[in-house]
Design an enzyme around this catalytic site. Structure first.
Site, short mmCIF file in Angstrom:
data_model
loop_
_atom_site.label_atom_id
_atom_site.label_comp_id
_atom_site.label_asym_id
_atom_site.label_seq_id
_atom_site.Cartn_x
_atom_site.Cartn_y
_atom_site.Cartn_z
N ASN A 104 31.01 -10.75 35.51
CA ASN A 104 29.84 -11.78 36.28
C ASN A 104 29.98 -13.20 36.09
O ASN A 104 29.96 -13.02 34.94
CB ASN A 104 28.91 -10.73 36.81
CG ASN A 104 27.93 -10.55 34.88
OD1 ASN A 104 28.54 -10.39 33.82
ND2 ASN A 104 26.66 -10.82 35.05
N GLU A 116 26.94 -15.85 36.82
CA GLU A 116 25.99 -16.51 36.96
C GLU A 116 25.67 -17.22 37.71
O GLU A 116 26.35 -18.71 37.03
CB GLU A 116 24.37 -16.16 36.05
CG GLU A 116 24.40 -14.30 36.16
CD GLU A 116 23.19 -13.65 35.38
OE1 GLU A 116 22.48 -14.36 34.91
OE2 GLU A 116 23.18 -12.06 35.58
N CYS A 134 29.89 -10.71 40.74
CA CYS A 134 29.47 -9.64 40.32
C CYS A 134 31.55 -9.49 39.79
O CYS A 134 31.91 -10.21 40.27
CB CYS A 134 29.76 -8.41 40.86
SG CYS A 134 27.64 -8.00 41.57
N GLU A 174 33.14 -7.25 39.26
CA GLU A 174 33.71 -6.46 40.70
C GLU A 174 34.89 -7.42 41.26
O GLU A 174 36.03 -7.33 41.15
CB GLU A 174 33.15 -5.72 41.34
CG GLU A 174 32.97 -4.23 40.16
CD GLU A 174 31.34 -4.37 40.17
OE1 GLU A 174 30.95 -5.75 39.83
OE2 GLU A 174 30.28 -3.43 39.67
N CYS A 195 27.57 -2.14 42.69
CA CYS A 195 25.63 -2.83 43.52
C CYS A 195 26.42 -2.78 45.49
O CYS A 195 27.60 -2.50 44.85
CB CYS A 195 26.00 -4.41 43.76
SG CYS A 195 26.70 -5.24 44.40
N CYS A 204 29.46 -4.73 45.80
CA CYS A 204 30.36 -4.73 45.74
C CYS A 204 32.13 -3.19 46.17
O CYS A 204 32.42 -3.28 46.19
CB CYS A 204 30.89 -4.54 43.82
SG CYS A 204 30.17 -6.51 43.96
N1 THU Z 1 26.63 -6.84 38.06
C1 THU Z 1 27.63 -7.04 38.39
O1 THU Z 1 28.42 -8.00 38.26
N2 THU Z 1 28.05 -5.69 38.16
C2 THU Z 1 27.80 -5.17 39.19
O2 THU Z 1 28.28 -3.51 39.19
C3 THU Z 1 25.99 -4.67 38.96
C4 THU Z 1 25.48 -5.75 38.65
C5 THU Z 1 25.88 -8.47 37.49
C6 THU Z 1 25.32 -9.28 38.78
C7 THU Z 1 24.43 -9.89 37.84
O3 THU Z 1 24.96 -11.03 37.17
C8 THU Z 1 24.14 -8.91 36.81
O4 THU Z 1 24.74 -8.32 37.16
C9 THU Z 1 22.46 -8.29 37.00
O5 THU Z 1 22.47 -7.98 37.91
#
Ligand code: THU
Length: 130
Positions: free
Chosen positions: A39, A41, A50, A52, A83, A86
């Site tokens: 991920n 941000e 994310c 994925e 999520c 994804c």
């Molecule tokens: N996140 C992912 O990268 N993948 C997931 O399967 C669940 C959530 C990330 C998004 C964000 O940067 C952090 O986790 C918190 O939600």
């Protein structure tokens, strides 16, 4: 290296200064190649991506188009789960029976499938005659 170990390694590079929730993902493609993502941000929160999505973007950029296996890992009490967005992204490039391994960094592992993660998802069949 197993797919989950690749995801664990990529997770170390996650950029998550806002949620402090680092996620790593890896997809195996039909060619046999493995692609990782983490991920990333952003201070403008909705602009974050994310793990994925990162793995899928790497796969497509490298020229592969079909996913044969998925793994996702994070430091959480129960195996991390993709999520909704994804799930849709994975389903674009994977058949329903593709195995998705979800893990915690402490070693709890759960396996599921793309179809179980996204039942009755929107797909190209809904587009016919549109
Ligand atoms: N996140 C992912 O990268 N993948 C997931 O399967 C669940 C959530 C990330 C998004 C964000 O940067 C952090 O986790 C918190 O939600």
């Amino acid at each position: 290296m197993s797919l989950i170990e690749t995801a664990r390694k990529v997770r170390e590079n996650a950029y998550a200064p806002y949620s402090h929730f680092k996620v790593g993902a890896a997809v195996k493609a039909a060619s046999g190649a493995v692609y990782g993502g983490c991920n990333v941000e952003n201070v403008a929160y909705p602009e974050g991506t994310c793990a994925e999505a990162g793995a899928i973007a790497a796969m497509i950029a490298a020229g592969d188009t079909r996913i044969t296996e998925v793994a996702v890992i994070a430091d959480c009490p129960k195996p991390v789960s993709p999520c909704g967005g994804c799930r849709q992204k994975i389903a674009e490039f994977a058949d329903g029976d593709v195995v998705v391994t979800l893990a915690t960094t402490s070693g709890v592992i759960q396996t599921t499938t793309v179809a179980a993660l996204l039942p009755d998802g929107f797909d190209q069949d809904h587009m016919r005659d549109a």
